[in-house]
Each structure stands twice: as structure tokens, then as C-alpha cells.
Design an enzyme around this catalytic site. Sequence first.
Site, PDB file in Angstrom:
ATOM      1  N   ARG A  71      -9.787  30.249 100.562  1.00  0.00           N
ATOM      2  CA  ARG A  71     -11.006  30.289 101.381  1.00  0.00           C
ATOM      3  C   ARG A  71     -12.273  30.118 100.534  1.00  0.00           C
ATOM      4  NH1 ARG A  71     -10.092  32.710 106.343  1.00  0.00           N
ATOM      5  NH2 ARG A  71     -12.154  33.623 106.480  1.00  0.00           N
ATOM      6  N   LYS A  90     -14.046  13.036  99.399  1.00  0.00           N
ATOM      7  CA  LYS A  90     -13.017  13.585  98.509  1.00  0.00           C
ATOM      8  C   LYS A  90     -13.468  13.453  97.044  1.00  0.00           C
ATOM      9  CE  LYS A  90     -10.061  15.134 101.323  1.00  0.00           C
ATOM     10  NZ  LYS A  90     -11.205  15.480 102.164  1.00  0.00           N
ATOM     11  N   TRP A 126     -17.527  35.562  98.808  1.00  0.00           N
ATOM     12  CA  TRP A 126     -18.200  34.279  98.597  1.00  0.00           C
ATOM     13  C   TRP A 126     -19.680  34.581  98.754  1.00  0.00           C
ATOM     14  CZ3 TRP A 126     -20.887  30.395 101.461  1.00  0.00           C
ATOM     15  CH2 TRP A 126     -20.847  29.112 100.896  1.00  0.00           C
ATOM     16  N   ASN A 181     -17.298  40.485 105.966  1.00  0.00           N
ATOM     17  CA  ASN A 181     -17.325  39.023 105.922  1.00  0.00           C
ATOM     18  C   ASN A 181     -18.389  38.563 106.912  1.00  0.00           C
ATOM     19  OD1 ASN A 181     -16.833  36.306 105.890  1.00  0.00           O
ATOM     20  ND2 ASN A 181     -14.750  36.414 106.723  1.00  0.00           N
ATOM     21  N   GLY A 182     -19.289  37.697 106.466  1.00  0.00           N
ATOM     22  CA  GLY A 182     -20.320  37.184 107.373  1.00  0.00           C
ATOM     23  C   GLY A 182     -21.709  37.504 106.858  1.00  0.00           C
ATOM     24  N   CYS A 198     -15.467  34.652 102.597  1.00  0.00           N
ATOM     25  CA  CYS A 198     -14.879  35.922 102.173  1.00  0.00           C
ATOM     26  C   CYS A 198     -13.509  36.172 102.810  1.00  0.00           C
ATOM     27  CB  CYS A 198     -15.784  37.080 102.567  1.00  0.00           C
ATOM     28  SG  CYS A 198     -17.460  36.903 102.006  1.00  0.00           S
ATOM     29  N   HIS A 223     -28.487  -4.065 103.301  1.00  0.00           N
ATOM     30  CA  HIS A 223     -29.687  -3.397 103.821  1.00  0.00           C
ATOM     31  C   HIS A 223     -30.125  -2.249 102.908  1.00  0.00           C
ATOM     32  CE1 HIS A 223     -29.378  -5.826 107.387  1.00  0.00           C
ATOM     33  NE2 HIS A 223     -28.094  -5.495 107.460  1.00  0.00           N
ATOM     34  N   GLU A 252     -14.684   9.252 104.241  1.00  0.00           N
ATOM     35  CA  GLU A 252     -13.758  10.321 103.878  1.00  0.00           C
ATOM     36  C   GLU A 252     -13.358  10.208 102.400  1.00  0.00           C
ATOM     37  OE1 GLU A 252     -12.608  13.038 104.667  1.00  0.00           O
ATOM     38  OE2 GLU A 252     -10.630  13.239 103.751  1.00  0.00           O
ATOM     39  N   GLU A 269     -16.299  16.091  96.389  1.00  0.00           N
ATOM     40  CA  GLU A 269     -15.949  17.515  96.377  1.00  0.00           C
ATOM     41  C   GLU A 269     -14.954  17.861  95.275  1.00  0.00           C
ATOM     42  OE1 GLU A 269     -14.226  18.917 100.070  1.00  0.00           O
ATOM     43  OE2 GLU A 269     -13.092  17.080 100.325  1.00  0.00           O
ATOM     44  N   LYS A 290     -12.856  27.073 102.254  1.00  0.00           N
ATOM     45  CA  LYS A 290     -11.949  26.398 103.178  1.00  0.00           C
ATOM     46  C   LYS A 290     -12.364  26.601 104.623  1.00  0.00           C
ATOM     47  CE  LYS A 290      -8.123  24.196 104.183  1.00  0.00           C
ATOM     48  NZ  LYS A 290      -8.190  22.733 103.998  1.00  0.00           N
TER      49      LYS A 290
HETATM   50  C1  F6R Z   1     -13.385  18.335 103.182  1.00  0.00           C
HETATM   51  C2  F6R Z   1     -13.178  19.458 104.071  1.00  0.00           C
HETATM   52  C3  F6R Z   1     -14.309  19.890 104.933  1.00  0.00           C
HETATM   53  C4  F6R Z   1     -13.791  20.331 106.321  1.00  0.00           C
HETATM   54  C5  F6R Z   1     -14.937  20.918 107.150  1.00  0.00           C
HETATM   55  C6  F6R Z   1     -14.498  21.266 108.564  1.00  0.00           C
HETATM   56  O1  F6R Z   1     -12.223  17.995 102.480  1.00  0.00           O
HETATM   57  O2  F6R Z   1     -12.130  20.032 104.100  1.00  0.00           O
HETATM   58  O3  F6R Z   1     -15.272  18.900 105.045  1.00  0.00           O
HETATM   59  O4  F6R Z   1     -13.234  19.225 106.955  1.00  0.00           O
HETATM   60  O5  F6R Z   1     -15.429  22.063 106.522  1.00  0.00           O
HETATM   61  O6  F6R Z   1     -13.449  22.175 108.554  1.00  0.00           O
HETATM   62  P1  F6R Z   1     -12.566  22.424 109.843  1.00  0.00           P
HETATM   63  O7  F6R Z   1     -11.778  21.189 110.101  1.00  0.00           O
HETATM   64  O8  F6R Z   1     -11.692  23.589 109.474  1.00  0.00           O
HETATM   65  O9  F6R Z   1     -13.496  22.726 110.971  1.00  0.00           O
END
Ligand code: F6R
Length: 613
Positions: free
Chosen positions: A27, A490, A74, A98-99, A2, A509, A486, A493, A608
Site C-alpha cells: 500500500r 509505467k 504513509w 488511516n486517513g 497507511c 503540434h 499507460e 513511476e 497502491k
Molecule cells: C499505476 C497505478 C495507478 C492506479 C490508480 C487507480 O500503475 O497503479 O495509476 O491505476 O491509482 O487505482 P485503482 O484502479 O485502484 O482505482
Amino acid sequence: MCGIVGYLGPLDPKDVILQGLKKLEYRGYDSAGVAILHNGVAKQVRASGKLQALEDKLKSENFNGRLGIGHTRWATHGAPTERNAHPHQVDGISLVHNGIIENDQDLRDELIKDGAKILSDTDSELVAHLVAREVKKTNSLQQAVENILPKLRGAFSIVVIWNQSPDEMIAFKDGPPLVVGLGDKENFFASDVQALLKYTKKFIYLDDREIVRIHGQKVEVMTSAGQPINKKSVEINWSPDLVEKQGFAHYMLKEIYEQPRAVAAALESHINADTHRIQLKVEGPTASEFTNLLKTTNRFMIVACGTSYYAAQVAKYYIESLVKIPVDVDIASEFRYRSPILDTNTLFMTISQSGETADTLAAIRLAKEKGLKTMSLCNVRGSSIDREAFVKLYMQSGPEIGVASTKAFTSTLTLLACLALDWAKAKDQLKSEDEIKIVKALLAAPSQIEGVLNYDKYFNEASQKLKSYRGFLYMGRGSSFPIAMEGALKMKELAYLHAEGYAAGEMKHGPLALIDERMAIVMLCPQDQWYEKTVSNLEEAKARGGQIIALGTGEDERLKSRSHFYLPLPKAHWMVNPIISTIPLQLMSYHLASHLGYDVDQPRNLAKSVTVE
Ligand code: F6R
């Protein structure tokens, strides 16, 4: 998660709040709303879906008051409908939250028994009822907020206004981030400084269990019991331009293209470009205290989530190889609920772009409690995790808006390579010629990334052909293994396709059973110490019909002849390869998701800044 914006000042609150909420879109949210004073009454306008829906509703609305609050929600408790959107209003009180309120069921039962009419499914509305009930008794908004706090359990930040006090906003923070923006004859609240950069550069970061009263032009910070606190403000030097798309189709693409600059900025203050020597500049301890800490520490532990966790995995290869001490890497949500064996001779690091990830924050607090020396690697100065840490290191990536992390990841890898060098030096493990060689290799990284970006058209074309695959297996060995994970993250997501990152040597395995001609195998195969073994794994996948997309060094004919797509990368030191190999993986997922018509900057169901666990 949020987003909150609150405004009291001479401008039109509708404009300030909408501008601010737009900057918080990254966010993640699924509904939005405002409550703004008009003829002495806060008028509520809410809409489900994107901010555009709220903006359309607000077009015909005019407000003559100068006080207002806004929110992007959110969904946690209750569907993302207009009825559940914030602000919630009860008897002249308007509140955004928020929360999570953990004891919401008890509060709901109590309020219903007391005759309250509850209109939404949210935990947030219950808080508005509690404030409304209390303000009737106290006739003071601040007192009402103070009185209800002991009743709330969970992690939450709230901002509340009251029709009968049109010159006042009260906020309380316990968990999710909240900042106060200090302007000229105007003041603000927001979940993140980015919402307010257009209006001010001066901020107060709130700590947990602090109340703020903005009253006229006055800002007072207090403990939850109303005791005044003397808080320092900080100046943030990010320009509003940095938060714009600047002609790119998406923030994510802009951020991918910013990587040469971001990696250069990460290196800048730690490397002497003339002598090719490293000296890590941290904040917190003095330079000699920090060197001494590195010299005497024999174990390193890194805890993080998501992409930051994969960066930590790369650090394990860097540090074990150069510094020759054991490195443990853990996922924050696991670490905090295990019984980790922690000894005080361990340096404990958290990595977090946002500096607000709830699990990572809890992990650093736990480590501190256990008496470990803590270090943070964050992008946001003044964020909650940054403030907890003893040693502070900064990514220097500039604001990252796209939900999928890109430039913060490569900046993090760069800094972790610098940390490994500095630590090895402190422990007398690094030969001078090796230091010079690696520093030169790192300094070459920005232009090598630039070179990879020049192939973007090719990655775009290749990504068009990826739509038909049933799934993706990303494989690598050594420091390319975390990059495989990684890359797969990507793909998941952004393009919502099933993708797994695996250590290439683990293929036989289990995952080998998945491979047929509908499975894409993304092989990370740079010419490093793991090259020969990785090529053997590539052969195994190819023999089972897997469609090979290989990333290699230069015009590698061996790889080319065995791949359906071959993506050449510049020749680099093994510690730089993870930085370089990340770029095509980001671009492939980005382009594929765009071709599929998905919202690249705000993938579904993701946020985010993950401020709840
Ligand atoms: C993936 C992504 C998330 C963040 C994770 C941690 O692209 O962005 O997996 O890496 O939520 O976020 P931070 O680094 O802000 O603690």
C-alpha cells in the site's frame, strides 16, 4: 496508503501484526509501529523506514498480552520519523489511524489550551488525546469513541485500545477501508483482507460511520451512535499463496507473468468457448434487466484514475466503434469538481482495481446522487466502490500487490472488450460472424501474451540500453494512444524517468520540438486501421534524430529498417492489440527500473490504494 492491523486472540500479537503489516507493504508507507500488551500495559515500538527496521527492534521484545495494534504510515501530516509513526499513546490509550483529519489545527489549538502535551506533528495523535480525555469521563472505550466522533472532520479509520480494558478493541471507519477478520477464538482488524488471509477467510466489510467493538470473542457492529447493526460476513476465496512472490524477484514481475492466466480468468465466465458467443455475467441486476439496460441506454460515461483511466480510454474506442453510442471518459479528481452534465439515460461506470480510490468512490456516489445507473469494474469484491454500484463486474485478476498496476489493467481491457460486444449485441449492432471473430481473437489473447513473455530476455537486454536517454515519448494512434500513455506512466513511476504518452498525430503540434538523438520514441505501430498514419509519424520522429523503439506486428521489415530497436508482437485483432502491446511496455519499465536499482514493487512516493484525495 497507511495500513492497520489489530489482533485479539490466543496467538502472539507480535507475529500476527508483523505478518499482517508485511502483507500491507504494497500500500506504500514510510514508517511503522506496534502497541502490544505486556504486563497489562501496551508497549509501543516504532521505527521510521521499512518494516525491517521495526522487525529488528522487535526481535528482543517479548509480550505476554494477547492484544495489540500495528500500523504502516504513509506520511501526510509531519515527516516520516519515528516520533510521527503510529500507534500514538496518550494516558493508556493507543491508537492507529488511516486517513486525514481536516480540522486538525482547531483540535490542536483546543487541546493545547486544555493543557495537552502534543508530541508529534500528526493529526492522528490529536484523536488519541481526545479519546484519552473522554475515557476518563466515561470509563468506557466505546462510549469515548462515540463521543469524540462529532468533533472529527475528514476521512478516517481508527483502531484504539486501552490499558484498562485488555480484552477490547474499538474501531471506527469513515472513509479508508477497514475489515473485521473473524477467526476461531480470535478476531482481527485490517485495512485489507490480504493482511489476514493466513488466519481467516471470513470477513465483515465495514461501511462508513460504523463502529466495531471486539470484546473477548464477541464482535459487535454498531452505528456511530451505538445502535447495533446486523452485518453479514463474506468468505474470500483468495489463497495466501496468491499473495506470495512464488520465486519471482518482485511481485510486479510475478504479476506480469500471471497475465495469460488473468486474461483467461477474466474471459471465462462471459464467453462460451464452444459456440464463441458472448454473454456478460454481471452481479446486481438480473441478466434480462441488464440486457434491457444496455438496450435502452444511449450514452456511456467512465470515470477512473491513473492506469484504470487509460483502460477507460481504450473502452471509448471499443464501444464507440461497436455499439455506436457516445462515450465520455473522465479523470475522477476532475469529474467530481466540475459541473458535469449528467442525464439519467447515461450508464455511469467506474473502474478501480482496488475499489477504494477516494476520488473514484466520490465520483460514483455523485453519479448515484444524480440518479444515474451505476456500474463498477473492480478487482476487489466487497470493496467500497463495488458496494456502491448497481451493476458489478469483476476483473478476476487475483490480488495485485505491486504498486504499479499490470495484470489488473490487461484484465480490465479484456472485460471492456466483452462489454462492448455484449452491448453491441443488445443493440443489434453486432453481426454474428463479427461476434465469433472477436470472441475467437480474445480467446487467443492468453497464449499470445505467453508468446510475448517468451521474449522477456530480449526486452531485458533492450532495457539496459535505455538508461542513457534524456526522456521518452510514447506514441500511438487509435486504441494504441491510451496504451502509449499507460507505457509512459509505467516508465515514470518505476524508473523515475521523464516520459510522455502522446497521440502520434499530435506530434507536430508541439512535441516534435523535443526530439533529438537523446530522446527515445516508443512507437506503437501494430498492423491495424491506424498503421499507415502511424508509420508516417514514425518517419517524422526519425527525421529529427529520435531514437526509435518500435512495436509492430510480426517481422515488419518496414518498421525494422526504421527502428533502433524493433519488438515484434503477434498478429491480433485491433481490439486485442492494446492487451498484447502493453506487455513489452511493462517489461521494459520493470527491467530498466531494476537495473537502476529502484524499488520496483513500491516506487517512491506512491501508494497502491489511494484512499485520500
Ligand atoms: C499505476 C497505478 C495507478 C492506479 C490508480 C487507480 O500503475 O497503479 O495509476 O491505476 O491509482 O487505482 P485503482 O484502479 O485502484 O482505482
